[in-house]
Write an enzyme that holds these catalytic residues in place. Structure first.
Site, PDB file in Angstrom:
ATOM      1  N   LYS A 194       1.563  11.860  -6.831  1.00 51.83           N
ATOM      2  CA  LYS A 194       0.092  12.148  -6.251  1.00 51.83           C
ATOM      3  C   LYS A 194      -0.261  13.147  -5.713  1.00 51.83           C
ATOM      4  CE  LYS A 194      -4.465  10.949  -4.348  1.00 51.83           C
ATOM      5  NZ  LYS A 194      -5.167   9.440  -4.621  1.00 51.83           N
ATOM      6  N   LYS A 247      -0.231  12.987 -11.015  1.00 50.29           N
ATOM      7  CA  LYS A 247      -2.156  13.408 -10.926  1.00 50.29           C
ATOM      8  C   LYS A 247      -2.154  14.594  -9.761  1.00 50.29           C
ATOM      9  CE  LYS A 247      -6.027  11.512  -8.018  1.00 50.29           C
ATOM     10  NZ  LYS A 247      -6.415  10.471  -7.365  1.00 50.29           N
TER      11      LYS A 247
END
Ligand code: PBG
Length: 322
Positions: A194, A247
């Site tokens: 992330k 992400k």
């Protein structure tokens, strides 16, 4: 010329025959935002057609999605400021509306797959994913809070726990806590790679969860780094993750591809709020065709190697491809 690649593009039938990547509604997890209360459906201004729902209306929304073939959802809570504190205590309180909503949704729709969010930011008065002390995000002291939150969600009936916080060691800590509490069948989709991205802006508007001070760069990854994603992924697999997520998705297709080639664990990708907002903004201006653009974007994410895509476009895709 012996080779004329255009021959395999000469008709729609042949193009479909040789198409390498196909999207299906089964590939998607549809994010939903929930607020406490009744009869609430508020549009998020930076995310056209995405709403904060109260549970009563959300149940109807889920039903309409299920009728379109969408069977997986990820639920995010928008928590009132008055319930936020330094230690995110509301996140695992019995009367928490988010936990009650999970139970109700799973009772009404037992066959759907429901995923949660695990991080302190929706409940934290500091707006950070971990515990803040003197401007620093404490790693190890955050872990028991994340585990308490996870066990409470498992108790409520969640199918997949989604730790989005990026603390070190949290997958192992959560896995052990779930197992100790008897939830060995509750899955974990780790937000493995992330990145500290500018593309989360609209989401933070949706939850009013932006950090009160500083940024998230001491825990979310540097967008310049690729090898580091492998380190994170190796740890998550060892610690017990069932899915590895990248992400955001669109600026990180190389990372998706890399993880897909290096691990057997299913790979997911989060096509985030800013990626959604950009397509809407451009199509609203008449600069891009909405349907063509978002479907091409989703295709690229799957082609890069994502087995599962979390996307706000899921419902529009399902409507177009019924
Ligand atoms: C926070 C969280 C974020 C998103 C999902 N969980 C934002 C952040 O890290 O600040 C972003 C999702 C999106 O932008 O669509 N734990």
């Amino acid at each position: 010329m012996n080779q004329r690649p255009r021959r395999n593009r000469k008709s729609e039938s042949i193009r479909k025959m040789v198409q390498e990547t196909n999207l299906s509604v089964n590939d998607f997890i549809y994010p939903l935002f929930i607020v406490d209360g009744a009869n609430i459906k508020e549009e998020i201004s930076s995310m056209p057609n995405v709403f904060r729902w109260s549970l009563d209306l959300m149940l109807k929304e889920i039903e309409s999605c299920v009728n379109l073939g969408i069977n997986s959802f990820v639920l995010f809570p928008a928590v009132d400021d008055s319930l936020k504190d330094k230690v995110a205590s509301y996140s695992f309180q019995k009367e928490n509306f988010y936990l009650k909503a999970i139970s109700k949704i799973k009772t009404e729709f037992p066959s759907i797959c429901l995923m949660s969010d695990v991080a302190m930011d929706p409940y934290s008065s500091d707006g950070h994913d971990g515990l803040v002390e003197n401007g620093k995000i404490l790693n190890d002291d955050t872990l028991p809070i994340l585990s308490n939150m996870s066990v409470a969600q498992a108790q409520a009936g969640i199918d997949i726990i989604g730790p989005s916080d990026m603390m070190d060691g949290r997958i192992g800590h959560i896995r052990e806590s779930l197992d100790n509490a008897g939830y060995e069948n509750t899955s974990i989709m780790s937000y493995t790679a992330k990145y500290a991205s500018a593309f989360y802006g609209p989401f933070r508007d949706a939850l009013d969860s932006a950090p009160k001070e500083g940024d998230k760069k001491t825990y979310q990854m540097n967008p310049a780094n690729k090898k580091e994603a492998l380190i994170e992924a190796e740890l998550d697999v060892l610690e017990g993750a069932d899915f590895l997520m990248v992400k955001p998705a669109l600026c990180y297709l190389d990372i998706i591809h890399q993880l897909k080639n290096s691990f057997e664990t299913p790979i997911s990708a989060y096509n985030v709020s800013g990626e959604y907002a950009m397509v809407h903004a451009a199509s609203k201006n008449g600069w891009l065709d909405y349907n063509d653009t978002f479907q091409e974007a989703l295709l690229s994410i799957k082609r890069a190697g994502a087995d599962v895509i979390l996307t706000y476009f899921a419902k529009d895709f399902a409507k177009l491809n019924r």
